[in-house]
Design a protein around this motif. Structure first.
Motif, PDB file in Angstrom:
ATOM      1  N   VAL A 138     108.289   8.676  89.522  1.00  5.88           N
ATOM      2  CA  VAL A 138     109.672   8.083  90.288  1.00  5.88           C
ATOM      3  C   VAL A 138     110.344   7.819  89.454  1.00  5.88           C
ATOM      4  N   ASN A 139     111.757   8.374  89.785  1.00  2.54           N
ATOM      5  CA  ASN A 139     113.110   8.142  89.144  1.00  2.54           C
ATOM      6  C   ASN A 139     113.528   6.458  89.260  1.00  2.54           C
ATOM      7  N   ILE A 140     112.962   5.888  88.448  1.00  4.06           N
ATOM      8  CA  ILE A 140     112.870   4.249  88.763  1.00  4.06           C
ATOM      9  C   ILE A 140     114.088   3.551  88.518  1.00  4.06           C
ATOM     10  N   GLY A 141     114.856   4.260  87.752  1.00  3.23           N
ATOM     11  CA  GLY A 141     116.375   3.614  87.444  1.00  3.23           C
ATOM     12  C   GLY A 141     117.491   4.729  88.251  1.00  3.23           C
ATOM     13  N   ALA A 142     117.101   5.436  88.996  1.00  3.97           N
ATOM     14  CA  ALA A 142     117.940   6.227  89.727  1.00  3.97           C
ATOM     15  C   ALA A 142     119.082   6.732  88.877  1.00  3.97           C
ATOM     16  N   GLU A 143     118.489   7.454  87.608  1.00  2.00           N
ATOM     17  CA  GLU A 143     119.246   8.215  86.859  1.00  2.00           C
ATOM     18  C   GLU A 143     119.372   9.429  87.134  1.00  2.00           C
ATOM     19  N   PRO A 144     120.667  10.184  87.220  1.00  2.00           N
ATOM     20  CA  PRO A 144     120.861  11.458  87.836  1.00  2.00           C
ATOM     21  C   PRO A 144     120.232  12.329  86.790  1.00  2.00           C
ATOM     22  N   GLN A 145     120.216  12.228  85.422  1.00  2.00           N
ATOM     23  CA  GLN A 145     119.846  13.380  84.498  1.00  2.00           C
ATOM     24  C   GLN A 145     118.221  13.368  84.433  1.00  2.00           C
ATOM     25  N   LYS A 146     117.729  12.145  85.090  1.00  2.00           N
ATOM     26  CA  LYS A 146     116.248  12.103  84.969  1.00  2.00           C
ATOM     27  C   LYS A 146     115.131  12.919  85.824  1.00  2.00           C
ATOM     28  N   GLY A 147     114.079  13.151  85.538  1.00  2.00           N
ATOM     29  CA  GLY A 147     113.186  13.714  86.655  1.00  2.00           C
ATOM     30  C   GLY A 147     112.528  12.575  87.561  1.00  2.00           C
ATOM     31  N   GLY A 148     111.842  12.931  88.423  1.00  2.00           N
ATOM     32  CA  GLY A 148     111.111  11.979  89.326  1.00  2.00           C
ATOM     33  C   GLY A 148     111.876  11.893  90.628  1.00  2.00           C
ATOM     34  N   CYS A 149     111.007  11.366  91.659  1.00  2.00           N
ATOM     35  CA  CYS A 149     111.776  11.480  92.911  1.00  2.00           C
ATOM     36  C   CYS A 149     112.442  10.267  93.143  1.00  2.00           C
ATOM     37  N   THR A 150     113.511  10.157  94.134  1.00  2.00           N
ATOM     38  CA  THR A 150     113.924   9.089  94.439  1.00  2.00           C
ATOM     39  C   THR A 150     113.006   8.067  95.067  1.00  2.00           C
ATOM     40  N   ILE A 151     113.216   6.648  95.018  1.00  2.00           N
ATOM     41  CA  ILE A 151     112.132   5.730  95.742  1.00  2.00           C
ATOM     42  C   ILE A 151     112.233   6.050  97.120  1.00  2.00           C
ATOM     43  N   ALA A 152     113.306   6.455  97.756  1.00  2.00           N
ATOM     44  CA  ALA A 152     113.330   6.851  99.213  1.00  2.00           C
ATOM     45  C   ALA A 152     112.305   7.945  99.585  1.00  2.00           C
ATOM     46  N   ASP A 153     112.445   8.638  98.607  1.00  2.00           N
ATOM     47  CA  ASP A 153     111.627  10.120  98.904  1.00  2.00           C
ATOM     48  C   ASP A 153     109.913   9.790  98.383  1.00  2.00           C
ATOM     49  N   LEU A 154     109.635   8.796  98.122  1.00  2.00           N
ATOM     50  CA  LEU A 154     108.297   8.509  97.342  1.00  2.00           C
ATOM     51  C   LEU A 154     107.329   8.738  98.461  1.00  2.00           C
ATOM     52  N   ALA A 155     107.370   8.008  99.647  1.00  2.00           N
ATOM     53  CA  ALA A 155     106.290   7.989 100.723  1.00  2.00           C
ATOM     54  C   ALA A 155     106.004   9.277 101.273  1.00  2.00           C
ATOM     55  N   PRO A 156     107.278  10.070 101.698  1.00  2.00           N
ATOM     56  CA  PRO A 156     107.067  11.108 102.138  1.00  2.00           C
ATOM     57  C   PRO A 156     106.414  12.306 101.103  1.00  2.00           C
ATOM     58  N   LEU A 157     106.788  12.174  99.876  1.00  2.00           N
ATOM     59  CA  LEU A 157     106.093  13.041  98.952  1.00  2.00           C
ATOM     60  C   LEU A 157     104.631  12.448  98.766  1.00  2.00           C
ATOM     61  N   LEU A 158     104.392  11.596  98.593  1.00  2.00           N
ATOM     62  CA  LEU A 158     102.707  11.061  98.478  1.00  2.00           C
ATOM     63  C   LEU A 158     102.104  11.627  99.892  1.00  2.00           C
ATOM     64  N   ALA A 159     102.736  11.509 100.917  1.00  3.42           N
ATOM     65  CA  ALA A 159     101.995  12.204 102.451  1.00  3.42           C
ATOM     66  C   ALA A 159     101.873  13.655 102.068  1.00  3.42           C
ATOM     67  N   GLU A 160     102.757  14.148 101.580  1.00  5.48           N
ATOM     68  CA  GLU A 160     102.784  15.790 101.248  1.00  5.48           C
ATOM     69  C   GLU A 160     101.652  16.067 100.241  1.00  5.48           C
ATOM     70  N   ALA A 161     101.600  15.328  99.186  1.00  2.28           N
ATOM     71  CA  ALA A 161     100.695  15.827  98.286  1.00  2.28           C
ATOM     72  C   ALA A 161      99.414  15.268  98.829  1.00  2.28           C
ATOM     73  N   ARG A 162      99.287  14.334  99.456  1.00  2.00           N
ATOM     74  CA  ARG A 162      97.797  14.128 100.188  1.00  2.00           C
ATOM     75  C   ARG A 162      97.540  15.242 101.147  1.00  2.00           C
ATOM     76  N   ALA A 163      98.314  15.791 101.866  1.00  5.85           N
ATOM     77  CA  ALA A 163      97.871  16.700 102.897  1.00  5.85           C
ATOM     78  C   ALA A 163      97.478  17.845 102.129  1.00  5.85           C
ATOM     79  N   ALA A 164      98.330  18.309 100.883  1.00  2.64           N
ATOM     80  CA  ALA A 164      97.953  19.735 100.142  1.00  2.64           C
ATOM     81  C   ALA A 164      96.552  19.238  99.285  1.00  2.64           C
ATOM     82  N   GLY A 165      95.939  18.193  99.349  1.00  2.00           N
ATOM     83  CA  GLY A 165      94.618  17.972  98.710  1.00  2.00           C
ATOM     84  C   GLY A 165      94.698  17.677  97.385  1.00  2.00           C
TER      85      GLY A 165
END
Ligand SMILES: *Cc1c(COP(=O)(O)O)cnc(C)c1O
Length: 230
Positions: A138-165
């Motif tokens: 998670v890009n916890i400090g919302a820094e543009p140059q850093k990796g990590g998903c935004t906090i807003a994108d976290l829940a959908p990304l987790l759902a996708e990862a779970r669905a992908a096994g």
């Protein structure tokens, strides 16, 4: 007189640094009323050659972190022949076209941060018939140059990862440099709880004790073990 060769005369500081780090982890865990065994020390060996890593293996350290697939491929197969029980963690950004190599080489991946990588890792794990636990970064400090998903994108990304096994190990974050890390660690801990995750990969040489107070289960420590990177 020959001029001294610093590489020959340099004392091996690894055992002392490792012992001191283990003591600091134990002390931080005590303050937090947590068992020290709940905290995994990942020795971040990026940029350091096998000769620097061997003294830590000799001292019993078995969990290591690398940030580049290619560097890890060059260094670790030979070391693993000698120490087959090593666990190798990928802590750096991962390109989708390196997902197959990463799944073959690493025992844990800390940088799952986007849907395209969920898809690539899901396919790579199926192909290799090997399930590699992943932390979602998670890009916890919302820094543009850093990796990590935004906090807003976290829940959908987790759902996708779970669905992908994809087996989910928890959340990973790198707070912004130069300001107090504690609020970011606390936020990561809350996000993990809210999303039903127990693992928290956070804390580096400068701030691992704070991270342990705030729930880190995996700390990623480089320079405090190996000295400054050249
Ligand atoms: C290099 C690195 C570390 C280790 O940093 P130190 O300050 O040397 O302890 C931890 N996490 C990530 C993601 C890194 O790239």
């Amino acid at each position: 007189m020959n001029s001294p060769d610093p590489s020959l005369s340099a004392p091996n500081l690894a055992p002392t640094r490792l012992a001191s780090l283990r003591a600091r982890i134990a002390a931080a865990a005590r303050v937090a009323s947590r068992p020290a065994g709940d905290i995994t020390l990942i020795a971040v060996s990026k940029t350091h050659p096998a000769g620097d890593i061997l003294p830590l293996l000799t001292e019993g350290q078995r969990v290591f972190g690398e940030n580049r697939v290619q560097e890890a491929e060059a260094k670790w197969p030979a070391l693993r022949e000698q120490y087959p029980d090593v666990a190798l963690h990928l802590i750096g950004q991962l390109q989708s076209n390196k997902a197959e190599e990463a799944v073959r080489l690493f025992d844990c991946i800390h940088s799952l941060d986007r849907p395209s990588l969920v898809a690539a890792l899901g396919r790579a794990m199926d192909k290799a018939a090997r399930q590699v636990p992943c932390f979602v970064q998670v890009n916890i400090g919302a820094e543009p140059q850093k990796g990590g998903c935004t906090i807003a994108d976290l829940a959908p990304l987790l759902a996708e990862a779970r669905a992908a096994g994809i087996p989910l190990a928890g959340l990973m974050c790198v707070p912004p440099a130069g300001i107090e890390a504690a609020p970011f660690f606390a936020l990561a801990d809350k996000l993990a709880r809210d999303n039903g995750l127990t693992g928290l990969s956070m804390g580096m040489s400068e701030d691992f004790e704070t991270a342990i107070q705030l729930g880190a289960t995996h700390i990623r420590v480089g320079s405090a073990l190996f000295g400054a990177r050249g």
